[in-house]
Design a protein around this motif. Structure first.
Motif: not given
Length: 416
Positions: A243-265, A267-271
């Motif tokens: 569910d890309p519209g489930f906000t907790p999943a969006v925030l957690a996945h984006a945070k994990r991407m940023a922590a792994n050194g993928s800020p663009r990815r 941002k794409a998750v948040l968008e």
């Protein structure tokens, strides 16, 4: 007619054979020492037939005599079975009528006639439960569970009792035994899913969830319990994909991407999350780290590009424009939102701030502020994380409501 003709032909054959034997000549001689016996052949043949019939009759009689006790026992068992079936029927009728005492009495009679069959043990347990005698019902279910042919039935009854008394550890143990006794039972899968929710075993709840069950909340809850970082990241990814519209999943996945050194990815998750279901927390994460007001406006425009006219998109653009002192841009967004009929109290309170910023403490500003404050009072309140069971508002999403303990009922929205 055919039978009469067949009997007539058989009689003719017998007469023909007898006539042939009478006309058959010759004799049979038997010598034993000085003893001599001479018998005509027809008489000998007839004697042998008679001897065979006599011996056959004796053997049949002896077998009937030896089998008499067994037949007597079978007749008694048949009578008992017939009587037991009648009593069993009366017990079923009593259970259907809700007569607990009559059902217990009839079941006892049936057990004395038929023994402890699986059907009677199950009826015993149901009759005892109807009478409020849970301990006696437990004994009957335990007796069923000890039988190989009815083990699943007994375990099901014990599991139901454990759930009713909210003994969740015992219920989980019984569910595992029942699964081993009858793997893949649909009813048991549902019960195990309920138990997983009750005990907050989110990984098992995710595994056992029905196809129509929302998987994103369960995956996020399982991720919060997972000590291994890689497994937690995988569960967060599963939640976002479910569910890309489930906000907790969006925030957690984006945070994990940023922590792994993928800020663009990230941002794409948040968008993608904003496009599916705009949420203020997604906007906060997207704008985090950018202090320049004008740069924040550009970032907000990039975020809302795929659903520019959504109410949350207009609110976000109005807020960042107001922070950048772009009053004209702010007013256009808010007035468009008001005209759409989707404005809530946040939009009107922002209009109050705008009037203060544009006109200060003038009579015109005070009149406009009063107007917008009245509109804010009558407007719908902003959406919140709210429990659908008890209505408690939560600052963040949680898998279980801390007020009523209900699992999976906290959702983002306005109060009805």
């Amino acid at each position: 007619m055919r039978r009469a003709i067949g009997l007539l032909l058989l009689s003719l054959v017998a007469v023909a054979i007898a006539w042939g034997l009478m006309r058959l000549g010759g004799s049979v001689e038997l010598r034993v020492g000085d003893m001599f016996i001479g018998i005509s052949l027809p008489v000998l043949l007839i004697g042998l037939v008679v001897l065979f019939l006599v011996l056959h009759g004796l053997l049949v009689g002896l077998r009937a005599l030896l089998g008499w006790p067994a037949r007597a026992r079978a007749r008694r068992a048949a009578r008992r079975r017939e009587q037991g079936d009648a009593v069993l029927t009366r017990a079923l009728v009593s259970l259907a009528a809700g007569s607990a005492d009559a059902a217990r009495s009839e079941v006892r009679k049936a057990r004395s006639l038929l023994g402890d069959t699986p059907q009677l043990l199950l009826l015993t347990a149901e009759a005892e439960r109807m009478a409020g005698r849970e301990e006696a019902a437990t004994e009957a279910f335990q007796a069923l569970a000890k039988r190989e042919d009815a083990r699943f039935i007994g375990l099901r009854g014990l599991l139901r009792q454990a759930i009713q008394r909210k003994d969740w550890p015992a219920a989980q143990a019984l569910a595992r035994e029942a699964e081993a006794a009858h793997p893949g039972a649909a009813w048991l899968r549902e019960e195990r899913a309920v138990l997983a929710l009750r005990t907050q075993d989110w990984r098992e709840a995710l595994t056992l969830a029905a196809p129509e069950t929302p998987r994103a909340p369960l995956a996020m809850a399982a991720a919060s319990q997972e000590p291994d970082a890689e497994r937690a990241a995988e569960l967060e990814r599963q939640a976002f994909q479910a569910d890309p519209g489930f906000t907790p999943a969006v925030l957690a996945h984006a945070k994990r991407m940023a922590a792994n050194g993928s800020p663009r990815r990230a941002k794409a998750v948040l968008e993608q999350g904003w496009a599916a279901a705009p949420h203020p927390q997604v906007a906060e994460a997207y704008l985090e780290g950018e202090a320049d007001p004008l740069a924040r406006v550009k970032l907000a425009e990039a975020l809302v590009s795929r659903n520019r006219t959504h109410a949350e998109s207009r609110l976000l653009l109005a807020r960042v424009a107001l922070q950048a002192s772009l009053t004209g841009r702010t007013r256009s967004e808010l007035e468009a939102l008001v005209e759409s009929g989707e404005a809530d109290a946040r939009a009107y309170l922002m209009l109050v701030e705008l009037e203060q910023l544009e006109h200060g403490d003038s009579p015109v500003a005070r009149a406009a502020e009063a107007k917008w404050l009245r509109a804010a009072t009558a407007a719908p309140q902003e959406p919140r994380w709210r429990c659908g069971q008890c209505g408690k508002v939560h600052a963040q999403w949680k898998p279980v409501c801390e007020a009523c303990g209900t699992a999976g009922r906290i959702a983002w929205g306005r109060q009805d």
